[in-house]
Design an enzyme around this catalytic site. Structure first.
Site, mmCIF file in Angstrom:
data_model
loop_
_atom_site.group_PDB
_atom_site.id
_atom_site.type_symbol
_atom_site.label_atom_id
_atom_site.label_comp_id
_atom_site.label_asym_id
_atom_site.label_seq_id
_atom_site.Cartn_x
_atom_site.Cartn_y
_atom_site.Cartn_z
ATOM 1 N N SER A 249 0.930 -1.313 -0.026
ATOM 2 C CA SER A 249 0.043 -0.048 -0.051
ATOM 3 C C SER A 249 0.818 1.227 -0.088
ATOM 4 O O SER A 249 0.418 2.320 -0.610
ATOM 5 C CB SER A 249 -1.158 0.071 1.139
ATOM 6 O OG SER A 249 -0.262 -0.244 2.314
ATOM 7 N N HIS B 128 -5.342 -3.454 -2.543
ATOM 8 C CA HIS B 128 -5.064 -2.646 -3.934
ATOM 9 C C HIS B 128 -4.817 -3.185 -5.073
ATOM 10 O O HIS B 128 -4.660 -2.583 -6.160
ATOM 11 C CB HIS B 128 -3.698 -1.760 -3.296
ATOM 12 C CG HIS B 128 -3.701 -0.984 -2.115
ATOM 13 N ND1 HIS B 128 -4.340 -0.009 -2.101
ATOM 14 C CD2 HIS B 128 -3.457 -1.344 -0.683
ATOM 15 C CE1 HIS B 128 -4.297 0.805 -0.869
ATOM 16 N NE2 HIS B 128 -3.616 -0.043 -0.273
ATOM 17 N N LYS C 55 -12.062 0.323 -1.744
ATOM 18 C CA LYS C 55 -10.888 1.132 -2.691
ATOM 19 C C LYS C 55 -11.595 0.942 -3.982
ATOM 20 O O LYS C 55 -12.185 1.736 -4.274
ATOM 21 C CB LYS C 55 -9.809 0.188 -2.175
ATOM 22 C CG LYS C 55 -9.207 0.573 -0.885
ATOM 23 C CD LYS C 55 -8.045 -0.173 -0.384
ATOM 24 C CE LYS C 55 -7.742 0.473 0.982
ATOM 25 N NZ LYS C 55 -6.903 -0.113 1.837
HETATM 26 C C1 LIG Z 1 -7.250 -0.547 3.314
HETATM 27 C C2 LIG Z 1 -6.329 -1.789 3.613
HETATM 28 C C3 LIG Z 1 -6.975 -2.536 4.418
HETATM 29 C C4 LIG Z 1 -8.173 -2.162 5.494
HETATM 30 O O1 LIG Z 1 -9.286 -2.220 4.883
HETATM 31 P P1 LIG Z 1 -10.572 -1.276 5.470
HETATM 32 O O2 LIG Z 1 -11.582 -1.917 4.690
HETATM 33 O O3 LIG Z 1 -9.976 -0.097 4.998
HETATM 34 O O4 LIG Z 1 -10.400 -1.579 6.940
HETATM 35 C C5 LIG Z 1 -6.330 -3.863 4.749
HETATM 36 N N1 LIG Z 1 -5.135 -4.203 4.157
HETATM 37 C C6 LIG Z 1 -4.668 -3.394 3.039
HETATM 38 C C7 LIG Z 1 -3.391 -3.813 2.415
HETATM 39 C C8 LIG Z 1 -5.198 -2.074 2.727
HETATM 40 O O5 LIG Z 1 -4.497 -1.267 1.822
#
Ligand SMILES: *Cc1c(COP(=O)(O)O)cnc(C)c1O
Length: 378
Positions: free
Chosen positions: A172, A200, A232
């Site tokens: 990320s 992602h 996302k």
């Molecule tokens: C954003 C993210 C999460 C958390 O997800 P949410 O739904 O925002 O709690 C977990 N792992 C990764 C790699 C992320 O980028």
């Protein structure tokens, strides 16, 4: 208590690590309105530009709140249908919805491994994976980022009954991809299980947008545990785990972050269902996004802006010191551009950076403006 909290905050301030929240007054698009002024933003994870898609705003028949946990009366046909669609989307037997990715990671890891087991984590894994590992009480081994030799060494020396390798698909804060082909190979050699958090990657990379597993042509046999998020690329909220029927059944029975929490609002489950359809149908979103990534990288390279090895919408520019990242962030803001400065402990000491993220809703002219402004302020 307050004396203690004040000293905590002062330490943060002195180290330039104090966080503030940007408050905007507009939907999540590349144009954010702050105090009546419009800013060009390169910060969201809304990679396909679906967060404000009109089709997702239709009011559903289930109302807003779920009113109960999934195991009580919070589980509607909307949730159920979405789970089936997510299983089909990821080509797996079954899928289970969680309220957030953070909770999904805690739930899966604590279900799979316990005190006498071992977890192998990439050093750059997302915080929720680290927290899940800590909560499981299993022995934690962290290997240097994508260092397969180190991982092999750790696996070879582990006597744990169950071994679980966990990695982000796309990292990320760096935007690069995990060495999944080798991770899967090592898992086979050392009889370990593999879990990939593709927050992602899903919706964004791979020939049909199925994420990092599609990129490597890996299936459920290779990676039995796949976690994806819905906040996302899919533009809504929530998360899921996909895998075998057995895995999902075990999660329903034991994952505490699934059992002891209110079900995702059904209105959001319905919005995600629409989002999956739109993401599939409007292929121009992924195409345009990848064109923008290439366009940005070419333009930035031409102006000697230091890039990282990333072919994803996450395009970090490492600046080193926290002060520098903050100064560049402020200078861009004065030019009407928002790019988040990412500082420790989110990233390792000495690697503070700007984290540029691109979305299908950006236009080439906006990338030009970003690059020109970067040249000025850097
Ligand atoms: C954003 C993210 C999460 C958390 O997800 P949410 O739904 O925002 O709690 C977990 N792992 C990764 C790699 C992320 O980028």
């Amino acid at each position: 208590m307050h004396t203690y909290l004040k000293s905590l905050l002062e330490q943060r301030q002195q180290a330039n690590l104090y966080r503030t929240r940007l408050t905007h007054d507009s939907p999540q698009t590349p144009n954010l309105v702050i105090d009546g002024q419009t800013y060009l933003s390169f910060c969201s994870n809304d990679y396909l530009g679906l967060a404000n898609h009109p089709a997702l705003l239709q009011q559903g028949k289930y109302g807003v709140g779920s009113g109960a946990s999934h195991l009580v009366t919070g589980h509607t046909q909307a949730h159920h249908a979405l789970e089936k669609e997510l299983a089909a989307y990821t080509k797996r037997e079954s899928a289970l919805l969680f309220s957030t990715g953070y909770m999904a990671n805690l739930g899966v890891i604590t279900t799979l491994v316990k005190r006498h087991d071992a977890i192998f984590l990439d050093k750059l894994n997302h915080a929720s994976l680290v927290d899940g590992a800590l909560l499981s009480r299993a022995q934690i081994h962290r290997y240097p980022h994508n260092d397969m030799q180190a991982l092999a060494h750790l696996l070879a020396n582990s006597k744990a009954q169950h071994k679980l390798i966990i990695t982000d698909g796309i990292f990320s804060m760096d935007g690069d991809i995990a060495d999944l082909a080798n991770i899967v190979q090592l898992a086979k050699t050392y009889q370990a299980w593999v879990m990939v958090d593709d927050a992602h990657g899903l919706g964004v990379i791979g020939k049909t947008g199925r994420g990092s597993l599609e990129m490597y042509d890996l299936g459920e046999d290779d990676v039995p545990v796949l976690m994806g998020t819905l906040g996302k690329a899919f533009g809504v909220f929530g998360a899921f785990v996909a895998g075998s029927q057995l895995l999902i059944e075990a999660l329903i029975q034991s994952a505490r972050s699934y059992i002891y929490t209110t079900a995702l609002p059904p209105v959001l489950a319905e919005a995600v269902r629409t989002s999956l359809i739109v993401a599939e149908k409007e292929t121009w979103r992924r195409q345009h996004l990848h064109e923008l990534i290439a366009y940005f990288r070419t333009a930035a390279a031409k102006r000697q802006i230091p890039l990282m090895e990333s072919f994803t919408p996450i395009q970090p520019i490492i600046l080193g010191e926290t002060e520098k990242a903050l100064a560049v962030n402020r200078a861009l803001y004065e030019r009407g551009i928002i790019v988040t400065a990412i500082r420790p402990p989110t990233v390792p000491q000495g690697t503070a950076r700007l984290r540029i993220t691109l979305s299908a809703l950006h236009q080439q002219a906006q990338i030009d403006r970003l690059v020109e402004s970067l040249v000025e302020v850097l």
